[in-house]
Design an enzyme around this catalytic site. Structure first.
Site, short mmCIF file in Angstrom:
data_model
loop_
_atom_site.label_atom_id
_atom_site.label_comp_id
_atom_site.label_asym_id
_atom_site.label_seq_id
_atom_site.Cartn_x
_atom_site.Cartn_y
_atom_site.Cartn_z
N HIS A 19 0.84 -1.20 0.00
CA HIS A 19 0.00 0.00 0.00
C HIS A 19 0.88 1.26 0.00
O HIS A 19 1.09 1.85 -1.05
CB HIS A 19 -0.97 -0.06 1.19
CG HIS A 19 -1.97 1.04 1.21
ND1 HIS A 19 -3.04 1.04 2.06
CD2 HIS A 19 -2.05 2.18 0.51
CE1 HIS A 19 -3.75 2.14 1.86
NE2 HIS A 19 -3.17 2.85 0.92
N TYR A 22 20.57 20.25 18.34
CA TYR A 22 20.42 20.63 16.94
C TYR A 22 19.54 21.88 16.84
O TYR A 22 18.57 22.03 17.56
CB TYR A 22 19.78 19.49 16.16
CG TYR A 22 19.47 19.81 14.72
CD1 TYR A 22 20.42 19.61 13.73
CD2 TYR A 22 18.24 20.34 14.36
CE1 TYR A 22 20.14 19.92 12.41
CE2 TYR A 22 17.95 20.65 13.04
CZ TYR A 22 18.90 20.44 12.08
OH TYR A 22 18.62 20.75 10.77
ZN LIG Z 1 -3.62 4.82 0.32
#
Ligand SMILES: [Zn+2]
Length: 230
Positions: free
Chosen positions: A169, A227
């Site tokens: 996906h 940072y």
């Molecule tokens: Zn999707």
């Protein structure tokens, strides 16, 4: 109009998906949650990014019911809502089918941590969630996708690993805000592209040593982070 500032933020983050080259057609969505009211603001389904306005965003409750808005919400809304329910520290969620991250997802490979760019944002390999069962897909596909993401993160603070790959996906990312969820989607795509090229040059790269991974993550996110500007 309900939640007008959050609507603006979510609209801008959705437009940002396209600005950063993360989406083809309308294949991506960003949401945010207002924790005080328990309302989720999300992109309307299938609307092109250049037609989005703050007013076109859809406001949902945590059951997924539309509270404010005339358009249908993104079909992925139940996945977003599941993440908000499980991870109280997050405020925004993004989903894309960005090319390189989705290539790893389609290959059913986690994204290995090969360098410091990756370690600055993701504390280790970006994991691949489990396959859903037939029943899950048939009955509550989008919510089950969220459940699989939550299971995958078990024991890991959600903001230490602000994204996963859903097999076959694509990526879901999250952050404190919709803007940060978008940022993590941009970074995930870039580090996936870097990994793709690194693996083309060396199919068995060493991977980032654990002590360097820890250093990079902690200097940006740890208790003694240094940072950026004070
Ligand atoms: Zn999707």
């Amino acid at each position: 109009m309900m939640l007008s500032a959050l609507r603006e933020e979510v609209c801008a983050a959705n437009v940002g998906l396209q600005r950063h080259g993360l989406v083809t057609l309308t294949w991506g969505n960003v949401s945010a949650i207002d924790r005080d009211s328990g309302r989720v603001v999300i992109k309307p389904s299938g609307v092109p990014y250049d037609q989005l306005t703050p007013a076109s965003m859809v406001v949902l409750d945590l059951e997924g019911a539309v509270i404010d808005g005339t358009l249908s919400p993104s079909v992925d809304a139940p996945t977003h809502i599941r993440l908000y329910a499980a991870f109280p520290e997050i405020g925004g969620v993004a989903h894309t089918h960005s090319r390189y991250a989705t290539a790893f997802a389609q290959a059913c490979r986690e994204l290995p941590c090969l360098g410091t760019t990756h370690a600055d944002y993701f504390h280790g390999p970006v994991p691949l969630t489990r396959q859903l069962t037939r029943d899950e897909v048939d009955q509550q596909y989008e919510a089950a996708t969220g459940n699989a993401i939550v299971e995958c993160l078990e024991g890991t603070p959600a903001l230490h690993m602000p994204g996963v790959l859903v097999p076959q996906h694509g990526p879901f990312t999250w952050g404190h805000t919709a803007e940060e969820a978008l940022l993590h989607a941009v970074v995930l795509e870039e580090v996936a592209a870097l990994a793709w090229h690194a693996l083309a040059l060396n199919s068995h790269p060493a991977g980032l040593p654990g002590h360097v991974l820890a250093k990079h993550h902690e200097r940006k996110h740890g208790a003694d982070a240094y940072y950026g500007q004070k």
